[in-house]
Structure formats: structure tokens, C-alpha cells
Design an enzyme around this catalytic site. Structure first.
Site, mmCIF file in Angstrom:
data_model
loop_
_atom_site.group_PDB
_atom_site.id
_atom_site.type_symbol
_atom_site.label_atom_id
_atom_site.label_comp_id
_atom_site.label_asym_id
_atom_site.label_seq_id
_atom_site.Cartn_x
_atom_site.Cartn_y
_atom_site.Cartn_z
ATOM 1 N N ARG A 34 -7.978 13.542 -13.906
ATOM 2 C CA ARG A 34 -8.382 14.924 -13.627
ATOM 3 C C ARG A 34 -9.734 15.274 -14.236
ATOM 4 O O ARG A 34 -10.472 16.102 -13.690
ATOM 5 C CB ARG A 34 -7.317 15.895 -14.138
ATOM 6 C CG ARG A 34 -6.161 16.024 -13.163
ATOM 7 C CD ARG A 34 -5.126 16.974 -13.684
ATOM 8 N NE ARG A 34 -4.173 17.332 -12.650
ATOM 9 C CZ ARG A 34 -2.954 17.797 -12.892
ATOM 10 N NH1 ARG A 34 -2.554 17.955 -14.147
ATOM 11 N NH2 ARG A 34 -2.156 18.117 -11.901
ATOM 12 N N LYS A 199 13.776 15.246 -9.326
ATOM 13 C CA LYS A 199 14.579 16.404 -8.935
ATOM 14 C C LYS A 199 14.364 16.838 -7.504
ATOM 15 O O LYS A 199 13.249 17.139 -7.095
ATOM 16 C CB LYS A 199 14.231 17.580 -9.837
ATOM 17 C CG LYS A 199 14.750 17.434 -11.238
ATOM 18 C CD LYS A 199 14.499 18.729 -11.969
ATOM 19 C CE LYS A 199 14.988 18.674 -13.398
ATOM 20 N NZ LYS A 199 14.397 19.777 -14.166
ATOM 21 N N GLY A 352 0.569 14.477 -9.990
ATOM 22 C CA GLY A 352 0.233 13.831 -11.252
ATOM 23 C C GLY A 352 0.960 12.513 -11.442
ATOM 24 O O GLY A 352 0.333 11.491 -11.735
ATOM 25 N N GLY A 376 2.157 20.117 -7.960
ATOM 26 C CA GLY A 376 2.756 21.362 -7.481
ATOM 27 C C GLY A 376 1.872 22.054 -6.457
ATOM 28 O O GLY A 376 2.351 22.590 -5.459
HETATM 29 C C1 3PG Z 1 -0.122 20.509 -13.387
HETATM 30 O O1 3PG Z 1 -0.222 19.648 -14.242
HETATM 31 O O2 3PG Z 1 0.780 20.527 -12.545
HETATM 32 C C2 3PG Z 1 -1.185 21.570 -13.318
HETATM 33 O O3 3PG Z 1 -2.175 21.341 -14.273
HETATM 34 C C3 3PG Z 1 -0.551 22.920 -13.509
HETATM 35 O O4 3PG Z 1 0.139 22.930 -14.737
HETATM 36 P P1 3PG Z 1 1.508 23.731 -14.830
HETATM 37 O O5 3PG Z 1 2.480 23.044 -13.916
HETATM 38 O O6 3PG Z 1 1.903 23.675 -16.268
HETATM 39 O O7 3PG Z 1 1.239 25.133 -14.365
HETATM 40 MG MG MG Z 2 3.017 21.131 -12.748
#
Ligand code: 3PG
Ligand code: MG
Length: 395
Positions: A34, A199, A352, A376
């Protein structure tokens, strides 16, 4: 969406919301994907004479200062990648931030401390978020939204600050959105989606939406066991979300009705315990022994999935097929990755974990058409939701 080209940045303070949320082992960054993805926008701005103020979050410190989640190691890595010093502010909108920004010359870069040390950043209360957004906005003249991985969060730095400053989308956000558009509009077929991860409850919305779009949906990873159970099979001590069984039965029925080929594992590596060196064997996915847990898809499933990917024209993959952090259970994830690398389809890796898996397994990143920085965020985009951070950049 306005882009960097629409902003006159020379000599001006530009606040860049980046996603620098990288995995850390203590202070060691274990995957800097990232950070690398954030470099081009920062570099472009600095190269055009902006005073670049980068802001980002790390982990979930929940509105409190917590040194475990400091962005300091990230500032150092960002500096190495940029080939120039990155000044680090030890707070977000306090004295250190103000002085650090004040001292910036044209072409220089600063990073503020973790946005999530401030309760206003994630507050559900518009006024609290707005008050914090005002303080952030006061540090800059212009705003660039480039934290694609966080655009699904209605947070001050993502959603409220662009209301207060002239703004544009950064290069990463533009590139990510272009790719996701290809997965939702005029998608080339066959369109195959591979989902994994622990999940099923994290993926309900996206599965419901994908069932109206894809030709095939391949399901592996921990979530597959809830599907197998919903079909009436014994899954032993494998991951199982009992409360999702009805929902999953609905998906199975819906796939049947729509003619979507929903493909589940036919064999799994069943282990006696959850450990890197756990004793295990290949068993039929329909007959997992009661005292064992599935930790990866088996060899016949790898072949089956590869055959379902062979003629694809578009592929989206999110979530590992097994516990890839343990070498013995990384084969399924590797097999799917290799099938994507070997295909001429437009291949997108989202999330990720899957992106980290690709790098951890030593696979070539350029073997894929695109590796998204958003887990997400890309799932919510594919779900058809309006993403706050994109909506804010829209006008
Ligand atoms: C992630 O790692 O999914 C993004 O950086 C957003 O982080 P978060 O899911 O903690 O909001
Ligand atoms: Mg996340």
C-alpha cells in the site's frame, strides 16, 4: 471526478488522504504494497512544487493515542521509496502537525500521525466528525483523495474534508475505479469470481450481487464449509457459521435458478489441529471426519478450479483458499494464483489478504492485470454500494 491535472498545486499545501494501513510485526513492515501504491500520486504532487501533507490511518486504535499504531515506521519507508525525507508529525492536528506543515518547502513531503488517534475521525456524529475535519482542512489549501482502501469508510478525512477544500481524486483512486468499472459494466465473459477467506458473513452483500452478474462463482477458504454444511454435509471441526446457513441455502437456490455455476471444493486437506505442522490428509469435501478441520482445498479441487478459470475472460479473486500462512496449507491459494497468472483474462486480485498472499508466496505481481489495494472497498464497490469517499470526490 476531477483529477490531479485539474489542480494548480505549485506552492500550495495539498492534503493527501492515503491508505498506508500496512501489516506490522512490531515496527517492521511485513508488506509495503500500500505504501508503494501511494508513491506515484505523492511524487507527482511534490514534482509539481506542492507542499505535500499526507494523512492516513493504521490499524484500529479507536480514537486513542497508542504507540503500537504509530505511523512513524511508515514515514521512514515512504521516505525510502520516494527517495526524499518525509517529515513526521507526532500528532494529527496539534502543535507538531501545524509546525511540520509550516516548515514545508515546495516539493517537500510530511506525514501526519495516525488519523484514528482522534475520536473525530471515525465518529458517527456528523458534528464531531465535522469539527475534526475543520482542523484537518486548516492544515491545507487543497485536498486529494487517494486512499482507495478506505473509500468505503464515512470518516472525516475521507468524507468530510473534501467538502471543505477544493479537491481531486489521486491517481490510485482513478486507476482502482477504472478497474472495478470493468468488473461491473460491459464485463467480458465468461466472468468468473473466486471467493475465499474465513467468513461468509463478510461477503453476503457481494455474493448476492455477484449472483446476478457472474457466469461462475468458485468458493474456497474457510467460508466454503458453511456452504458444504448448507448442502447437508459433515464438516467436522472446520470453520462454520451456523447463523448463516439459511442465507447460504438461499444463495445455492438462487445460483441454481439463475444458471450460475456455483463451484464448491470436492476435496480438502483435513487437519487434526490448527497448526503449521498439523498432521493432515486429503478427504472428500462431503465427508470430513468429525474430529478434523479443513485448512485448504485439496488437489482435485485445485484442478477443478483451474479448469473453471481456463477459458475466463474476466476474473476477480478475493480471499485465500486456505491457511496460506502455513506452508503446508498454502497450495490451494497458490494454485488459484497460478491459474490467474497463466490465463489471458483480465485478472483482478482484491483485498489485503489475497494481495499479501500473492507477495508472500513469491508470485510475480505483474502476472495479474491489477492487484487492488482495497479489500472491503472493492467488495463494497462490487456490491453496488455508494462509497462515501468516492461520492465526496464526485462533484
Ligand atoms: C483496510 O485495511 O481494509 C483499510 O485500510 C480500511 O481499514 P479498516 O477496515 O480498519 O477501516
Ligand atoms: Mg478492512
Amino acid at each position: 471526478m476531477r483529477t490531479l491535472d485539474d489542480l494548480d498545486v505549485k506552492g500550495r499545501r495539498v492534503l493527501v488522504r492515503a491508505d498506508l494501513n500496512v501489516p506490522l510485526d512490531g515496527e517492521r513492515i511485513t508488506d509495503d504494497g500500500r505504501i508503494r501504491a501511494s508513491v506515484p500520486t505523492i511524487q507527482a504532487l511534490a514534482g509539481r512544487g506542492a507542499k505535500v501533507v499526507v494523512c492516513a490511518h493504521l490499524g484500529r486504535p479507536k480514537g486513542k493515542v497508542n504507540p503500537e499504531y504509530s505511523l512513524r515506521p511508515v514515514a521512514a519507508r515512504l521516505g525510502e521509496l520516494l527517495g526524499q525525507d518525509v517529515a513526521f508529525a507526532t500528532d494529527v492536528v496539534g502543535d507538531s502537525a501545524r509546525q511540520t506543515v509550516e516548515a514545508l518547502q515546495e516539493g517537500q513531503v510530511a506525514l501526519l500521525e495516525n488519523l484514528r488517534y482522534e475520536p473525530g475521525e471515525e465518529s458517527k456524529d456528523d458534528a464531531a466528525r465535522g469539527a475534526f475535519a475543520e482542523k484537518l482542512a486548516a492544515l491545507a489549501d487543497l485536498y486529494v483523495g487517494d486512499g482507495f482502501g478506505a473509500v468505503h469508510r464515512k470518516h472525516a478525512s475521507v468524507y468530510d474534508v473534501p467538502e471543505l477544500l477544493p479537491h481531486a481524486a489521486g491517481g490510485l483512486v482513478v486507476a482502482e475505479v477504472e478497474v472495478l468499472r470493468r468488473l461491473t459494466e460491459d464485463t467480458e465473459r465468461p466472468y468468473v469470481v473466486v471467493l475465499g477467506g474465513a467468513k461468509v458473513s463478510d461477503k453476503l452483500g457481494v455474493i448476492a450481487n455477484l449472483l446476478t452478474k457472474v457466469d461462475r462463482l468458485l468458493i474456497g477458504g474457510g467460508m466454503a464449509y458453511t456452504f458444504l454444511k448448507a448442502q447437508g454435509h459433515e464438516v467436522g471441526r472446520s470453520l462454520l457459521q451456523e447463523d448463516q446457513l439459511d442465507q447460504v441455502r438461499g444463495f445455492l437456490a438462487e445460483a441454481g435458478k439463475r444458471g450460475v455455476d456455483l463451484v464448491l471444493p470436492v476435496d480438502v486437506l483435513a487437519a487434526v489441529t490448527f497448526a503449521a505442522d498439523a498432521e493432515h490428509e486429503v478427504v472428500e469435501a462431503t465427508a470430513i471426519p468429525a474430529d478434523r478441520e479443513g485448512l485448504d482445498i485439496g488437489p482435485r479441487t485445485r484442478e477443478l478450479f483451474a479448469s473453471k478459470l481456463a477459458d475466463a475472460k474476466t476474473v476477480f479473486w478475493n480471499g485465500p483458499m486456505g491457511v496460506f500462512e502455513f506452508d503446508a496449507f498454502s497450495g490451494g491459494t497458490r494454485a488459484v494464483a497460478e491459474a490467474l497468472i497463466g490465463s489471458d483474462a483480465f485478472t483482478v486480485v482484491g483485498g489485503g489478504d489475497s494481495a499479501a498472499a500473492v507477495r508472500r508466496l513469491g508470485l510475480p505481481e505483474d502476472g495479474f492485470s491489477h492487484i487492488s489495494t482495497g479489500g472491503g472497498a472493492s467488495l463494497e464497490y462490487l456490491e453496488g454500494k455508494t462509497l462515501p469517499g468516492l461520492a465526496a470526490l464526485e462533484d
